[in-house]
Design a protein around this motif. Structure first.
Motif, mmCIF file in Angstrom:
data_model
loop_
_atom_site.group_PDB
_atom_site.id
_atom_site.type_symbol
_atom_site.label_atom_id
_atom_site.label_comp_id
_atom_site.label_asym_id
_atom_site.label_seq_id
_atom_site.Cartn_x
_atom_site.Cartn_y
_atom_site.Cartn_z
ATOM 1 N N THR A 248 0.830 -1.208 0.000
ATOM 2 C CA THR A 248 0.000 0.000 0.000
ATOM 3 C C THR A 248 0.864 1.257 0.000
ATOM 4 O OG1 THR A 248 -0.129 -0.032 2.413
ATOM 5 C CG2 THR A 248 -1.894 -1.163 1.198
ATOM 6 N N GLU A 249 2.144 1.091 -0.208
ATOM 7 C CA GLU A 249 3.098 2.201 -0.162
ATOM 8 C C GLU A 249 2.706 3.368 -1.074
ATOM 9 O OE1 GLU A 249 7.873 2.933 -1.041
ATOM 10 O OE2 GLU A 249 7.034 0.915 -1.167
ATOM 11 N N TYR A 250 2.171 3.065 -2.229
ATOM 12 C CA TYR A 250 1.831 4.108 -3.201
ATOM 13 C C TYR A 250 0.318 4.289 -3.367
ATOM 14 C CZ TYR A 250 6.717 4.303 -4.706
ATOM 15 O OH TYR A 250 8.079 4.465 -4.754
ATOM 16 N N ALA A 251 -0.455 3.834 -2.414
ATOM 17 C CA ALA A 251 -1.915 3.939 -2.522
ATOM 18 C C ALA A 251 -2.333 5.396 -2.728
ATOM 19 C CB ALA A 251 -2.579 3.371 -1.279
ATOM 20 N N GLY A 252 -2.948 5.668 -3.862
ATOM 21 C CA GLY A 252 -3.414 7.008 -4.176
ATOM 22 C C GLY A 252 -2.378 7.930 -4.783
ATOM 23 N N TRP A 253 -1.180 7.431 -5.002
ATOM 24 C CA TRP A 253 -0.083 8.277 -5.483
ATOM 25 C C TRP A 253 0.450 7.757 -6.825
ATOM 26 C CZ3 TRP A 253 -1.122 11.994 -2.525
ATOM 27 C CH2 TRP A 253 -1.397 11.803 -1.186
ATOM 28 N N CYS A 254 -0.417 7.705 -7.802
ATOM 29 C CA CYS A 254 -0.085 7.098 -9.092
ATOM 30 C C CYS A 254 1.114 7.742 -9.786
ATOM 31 C CB CYS A 254 -1.291 7.149 -10.023
ATOM 32 S SG CYS A 254 -2.730 6.320 -9.360
ATOM 33 N N LEU A 255 1.138 9.064 -9.852
ATOM 34 C CA LEU A 255 2.222 9.740 -10.551
ATOM 35 C C LEU A 255 3.566 9.509 -9.869
ATOM 36 C CD1 LEU A 255 3.076 11.493 -12.912
ATOM 37 C CD2 LEU A 255 2.475 13.508 -11.551
ATOM 38 N N ALA A 256 3.575 9.550 -8.544
ATOM 39 C CA ALA A 256 4.804 9.275 -7.797
ATOM 40 C C ALA A 256 5.276 7.847 -8.056
ATOM 41 C CB ALA A 256 4.583 9.497 -6.302
ATOM 42 N N PHE A 257 4.328 6.905 -8.147
ATOM 43 C CA PHE A 257 4.674 5.513 -8.421
ATOM 44 C C PHE A 257 5.341 5.385 -9.787
ATOM 45 C CE2 PHE A 257 3.657 1.400 -10.304
ATOM 46 C CZ PHE A 257 4.248 0.557 -9.378
ATOM 47 N N ILE A 258 4.743 6.012 -10.802
ATOM 48 C CA ILE A 258 5.296 5.924 -12.158
ATOM 49 C C ILE A 258 6.689 6.552 -12.207
ATOM 50 C CG2 ILE A 258 5.031 6.699 -14.550
ATOM 51 C CD1 ILE A 258 3.097 4.438 -13.674
ATOM 52 N N GLU A 259 6.847 7.707 -11.579
ATOM 53 C CA GLU A 259 8.166 8.351 -11.571
ATOM 54 C C GLU A 259 9.191 7.469 -10.866
ATOM 55 O OE1 GLU A 259 10.628 12.291 -10.119
ATOM 56 O OE2 GLU A 259 8.521 12.123 -9.599
ATOM 57 N N ASP A 260 8.826 6.945 -9.702
ATOM 58 C CA ASP A 260 9.764 6.086 -8.975
ATOM 59 C C ASP A 260 10.064 4.807 -9.749
ATOM 60 O OD1 ASP A 260 9.938 7.947 -6.987
ATOM 61 O OD2 ASP A 260 8.846 6.789 -5.482
ATOM 62 N N ALA A 261 9.056 4.250 -10.403
ATOM 63 C CA ALA A 261 9.292 3.041 -11.200
ATOM 64 C C ALA A 261 10.326 3.307 -12.286
ATOM 65 C CB ALA A 261 7.986 2.552 -11.822
ATOM 66 N N LEU A 262 10.233 4.450 -12.931
ATOM 67 C CA LEU A 262 11.197 4.805 -13.964
ATOM 68 C C LEU A 262 12.574 5.072 -13.369
ATOM 69 C CD1 LEU A 262 12.029 5.588 -16.862
ATOM 70 C CD2 LEU A 262 11.207 7.889 -16.350
ATOM 71 N N GLU A 263 12.617 5.945 -12.373
ATOM 72 C CA GLU A 263 13.900 6.394 -11.843
ATOM 73 C C GLU A 263 14.620 5.333 -11.007
ATOM 74 O OE1 GLU A 263 13.137 11.170 -11.599
ATOM 75 O OE2 GLU A 263 12.953 10.013 -9.755
ATOM 76 N N ILE A 264 13.926 4.762 -10.040
ATOM 77 C CA ILE A 264 14.572 3.816 -9.123
ATOM 78 C C ILE A 264 15.020 2.561 -9.857
ATOM 79 C CG2 ILE A 264 14.190 2.310 -7.137
ATOM 80 C CD1 ILE A 264 12.393 4.591 -6.002
ATOM 81 N N SER A 265 14.155 2.032 -10.719
ATOM 82 C CA SER A 265 14.490 0.771 -11.383
ATOM 83 C C SER A 265 15.578 0.926 -12.443
ATOM 84 C CB SER A 265 13.244 0.162 -12.026
ATOM 85 O OG SER A 265 12.821 0.940 -13.136
ATOM 86 N N ASN A 266 15.817 2.151 -12.883
ATOM 87 C CA ASN A 266 16.812 2.376 -13.941
ATOM 88 C C ASN A 266 17.985 3.243 -13.494
ATOM 89 O OD1 ASN A 266 15.642 1.050 -16.409
ATOM 90 N ND2 ASN A 266 13.901 2.262 -15.726
#
Length: 59
Positions: A19-37
């Motif tokens: 539930t770390e990103y519950a309601g925070w879609c844009l932050a999730f997408i940004e972190d998915a891009l940045e953290i994973s790469n």
């Protein structure tokens, strides 16, 4: 580009059930891009640091 997407998918799969990103879609997408790469798009360490989560509070 394909490797960036694969890394983002792995990041997303690692968060399944969280539930770390519950309601925070844009932050999730940004972190998915940045953290994973290991890249930084907007100059902060994460979507949360960038204040993206606080933007949702005003919406």
């Amino acid at each position: 580009m394909e490797k960036l997407i694969e890394n983002m998918i792995c990041f997303a799969e690692s968060k399944l059930g969280s539930t770390e990103y519950a309601g925070w879609c844009l932050a999730f997408i940004e972190d998915a891009l940045e953290i994973s790469n290991n890249i930084e798009v907007f100059g902060g360490d994460s979507g949360e640091e960038e204040g993206l989560k606080s933007l949702y509070l005003w919406a």
